[in-house]
Structures are given as C-alpha cells and as structure tokens.
Motif scaffolding. Structure first.
Motif, PDB file in Angstrom:
ATOM      1  N   PHE A  73      43.419  35.116  48.383  1.00 32.26           N
ATOM      2  CA  PHE A  73      44.321  35.786  47.456  1.00 32.26           C
ATOM      3  C   PHE A  73      43.772  35.751  46.030  1.00 32.26           C
ATOM      4  O   PHE A  73      43.814  36.755  45.309  1.00 32.26           O
ATOM      5  CB  PHE A  73      45.703  35.135  47.502  1.00 32.26           C
ATOM      6  N   ALA A  74      43.279  34.594  45.613  1.00 36.73           N
ATOM      7  CA  ALA A  74      42.750  34.460  44.250  1.00 36.73           C
ATOM      8  C   ALA A  74      41.545  35.371  44.050  1.00 36.73           C
ATOM      9  O   ALA A  74      41.418  36.036  43.006  1.00 36.73           O
ATOM     10  CB  ALA A  74      42.370  33.008  43.975  1.00 36.73           C
ATOM     11  N   ASP A  75      40.650  35.425  45.042  1.00 35.44           N
ATOM     12  CA  ASP A  75      39.473  36.281  44.933  1.00 35.44           C
ATOM     13  C   ASP A  75      39.876  37.756  44.841  1.00 35.44           C
ATOM     14  O   ASP A  75      39.259  38.528  44.088  1.00 35.44           O
ATOM     15  CB  ASP A  75      38.551  36.076  46.144  1.00 35.44           C
ATOM     16  N   ALA A  76      40.888  38.147  45.619  1.00 38.22           N
ATOM     17  CA  ALA A  76      41.340  39.537  45.575  1.00 38.22           C
ATOM     18  C   ALA A  76      41.869  39.895  44.191  1.00 38.22           C
ATOM     19  O   ALA A  76      41.599  40.986  43.667  1.00 38.22           O
ATOM     20  CB  ALA A  76      42.415  39.762  46.630  1.00 38.22           C
ATOM     21  N   ARG A 115      50.665  31.388  43.623  1.00 36.77           N
ATOM     22  CA  ARG A 115      50.405  30.666  42.374  1.00 36.77           C
ATOM     23  C   ARG A 115      48.998  30.948  41.869  1.00 36.77           C
ATOM     24  O   ARG A 115      48.780  31.164  40.675  1.00 36.77           O
ATOM     25  CB  ARG A 115      50.558  29.157  42.589  1.00 36.77           C
ATOM     26  N   ALA A 116      48.038  30.926  42.793  1.00 31.10           N
ATOM     27  CA  ALA A 116      46.639  31.143  42.414  1.00 31.10           C
ATOM     28  C   ALA A 116      46.444  32.532  41.817  1.00 31.10           C
ATOM     29  O   ALA A 116      45.647  32.712  40.878  1.00 31.10           O
ATOM     30  CB  ALA A 116      45.726  30.948  43.621  1.00 31.10           C
ATOM     31  N   GLN A 117      47.150  33.518  42.330  1.00 34.26           N
ATOM     32  CA  GLN A 117      47.059  34.862  41.758  1.00 34.26           C
ATOM     33  C   GLN A 117      47.578  34.881  40.320  1.00 34.26           C
ATOM     34  O   GLN A 117      46.963  35.487  39.431  1.00 34.26           O
ATOM     35  CB  GLN A 117      47.851  35.844  42.616  1.00 34.26           C
ATOM     36  N   GLU A 118      48.700  34.233  40.084  1.00 35.37           N
ATOM     37  CA  GLU A 118      49.234  34.189  38.720  1.00 35.37           C
ATOM     38  C   GLU A 118      48.283  33.447  37.787  1.00 35.37           C
ATOM     39  O   GLU A 118      48.099  33.833  36.626  1.00 35.37           O
ATOM     40  CB  GLU A 118      50.610  33.533  38.716  1.00 35.37           C
ATOM     41  N   THR A 129      51.320  42.135  33.282  1.00 30.12           N
ATOM     42  CA  THR A 129      52.724  41.772  33.386  1.00 30.12           C
ATOM     43  C   THR A 129      52.965  41.204  34.778  1.00 30.12           C
ATOM     44  O   THR A 129      52.493  41.769  35.764  1.00 30.12           O
ATOM     45  CB  THR A 129      53.632  42.999  33.177  1.00 30.12           C
ATOM     46  N   ILE A 130      53.695  40.094  34.845  1.00 28.12           N
ATOM     47  CA  ILE A 130      54.048  39.491  36.125  1.00 28.12           C
ATOM     48  C   ILE A 130      55.545  39.676  36.349  1.00 28.12           C
ATOM     49  O   ILE A 130      56.363  39.276  35.525  1.00 28.12           O
ATOM     50  CB  ILE A 130      53.682  37.997  36.165  1.00 28.12           C
TER      51      ILE A 130
END
Length: 249
Positions: A73-76, A115-118, A129-130
C-alpha cells in the motif's frame, strides 16, 4: 476541471466518478480494467497526464497472498505521488478510514497499511487532502464481517456509524474542486451491523434470517468505529438509505 479517479471501478470510485460527471467535470477513470497498475506503474503516467486533480479511492491489494500488505500500500501511494508530481497535478485527494490510528488496530495489517499511506502523503510536498470516512452503509453485507449461505446471514455484531458512499463521493469532489482541508465524515446515527443488514435484506425482499455473531475483535462491538471527535455527521439516515435500496414494486 479534469479529474482523474484512481480505483474508479470500486464502490467509492464508481460513486465519485458519477458525482464528478454530474457536477460537469471531465473524468479520467483509472483502474486495472483500464490498464493502470499501481503496483508496477503501468499506464499511470498516461492515465493521469492532463488531470488537474487526482482522487485516489483505490485499495491496492497485492496480487499474491505472501506479499507485505503495508509495504504494498505504501509503495502504491509513493508511486502515485511521484507520477502526480511528474505530470503537474495540482492536488491529490486520498480516501482513508476514520479511527485507523486507534491502538486497538495495531495488529491489523489493513489498518496499518492505511496508516502507511497517510504517512507517505504527509511527508510529501505535493498538495494533498485526506478524507477519512466511517464505514459505508454499503458495508451492510460486506464479507469482511458477513457470512452468507442460502438459508442464513451471519453478521458480526459491530457498532458503527455508517455514511452513504454517495455522500462520501460528494465530499471527495468538494475536496478536489473547492474545499481542500482534511475532513472526517460519518453518518448521523449509530447502528449495530446486524440490524443494518437485516433492514437491507427486508428492503430488498430477502427473507433470510440474520444472526448476530461475536466480532473477532471485541472493541468492534464496543464502538471503536464510531465517529471520532470533530467528524462531520452527514445524511442520509439509516432509514432513508435503506428506503433507497428497496426493490421497485
């Protein structure tokens, strides 16, 4: 405005695409079905190029079960940020989930991945924007908490404060076009998930009985998923949403 929607074939992506089109925006609908792959980056530059804003509604689950979900997810998200910067996107709007930072979810890979994406977004200089959303009304029969057979529907007894995905879509479009602040949104009413599932089945003419089952995590029954402080409480009500799902006479 030209808006690229990543994950356009998912529940939130379809709703956001429709909301953007209804508002008169040009939409670039991106998904694996259109040849865009967040894992490899294939088609991403070509798909986003020319967009003013990108809305990310995707869930970039790995193709194999042995992959690290958090890293995937973080890499994406990192890859999407890099492409947005490369092609000159003005803003990235990211759809996330309310309460993902609660310690009760520290052992849940999906929440850790969100969380990693944020975290990836919060370390970039790309304007972003989140939008954090509570569970959607459409979660009523989600297999993550619901097991269905031909004769019965078993639903984990979660206490939730659901919001309609169409409402979330409107918030995403607002974030892309007018209101760039981070927001948290939830429904105006609390409801137990078995009751929501039961109401939906009744509205759609499904006579199967609904049985409540203990949740895998006790906190889910105790309100860990309710609207957090400061969240905007938005309609429709549970009854209004259920009524909109009724089979036509």
């Amino acid at each position: 405005m030209k808006i690229a929607i990543v994950g356009a074939t998912g529940t939130a992506g379809r709703a956001a695409t429709f909301a953007a089109q209804q508002a008169g925006h040009e939409v670039l609908a991106l998904s694996r079905a259109t040849g865009v792959d967040l894992h490899t980056g294939a088609g991403l530059v070509e798909g986003i190029r020319g967009a003013d804003v990108v809305i990310d509604t995707s869930n970039a689950f790995p193709a194999t079960g042995d992959a690290d979900l958090v890293a995937t997810f973080a890499d994406a998200t990192d890859r999407l940020i890099a492409v947005c910067k490369q092609v000159g996107v003005q803003r990235l709007v990211h759809l996330s989930i309310c309460n993902i930072d609660d310690p009760v979810f520290d052992q849940f890979d999906y929440y850790l991945a969100k969380r990693a994406q944020e975290q990836a977004l919060n370390k970039t200089d790309l304007p972003h924007t989140i939008i954090r959303s509570a569970q959607w009304m459409e979660f009523a029969l989600n297999p993550g908490a619901v097991t269905q057979t031909e004769t019965e529907v078993r639903v984990e007894d979660w206490l939730i404060q659901p919001v309609a995905v169409t409402t979330v879509a409107q918030v995403l479009i607002e974030a892309a076009t007018a209101d760039s602040r981070d927001r948290q949104v939830a429904g105006a009413e609390q409801v137990r998930l078995p009751d929501l599932a039961r109401a939906l089945l009744e509205a759609t003419g499904d006579a199967r009985p609904v049985t409540a089952a203990p949740p895998s995590l006790p906190a889910l029954a105790e309100g860990v998923l309710l609207a957090p402080p400061g969240a905007e409480l938005l309609g429709p009500s549970v009854n209004e949403w259920v009524g909109s799902q009724q089979n036509p006479a």
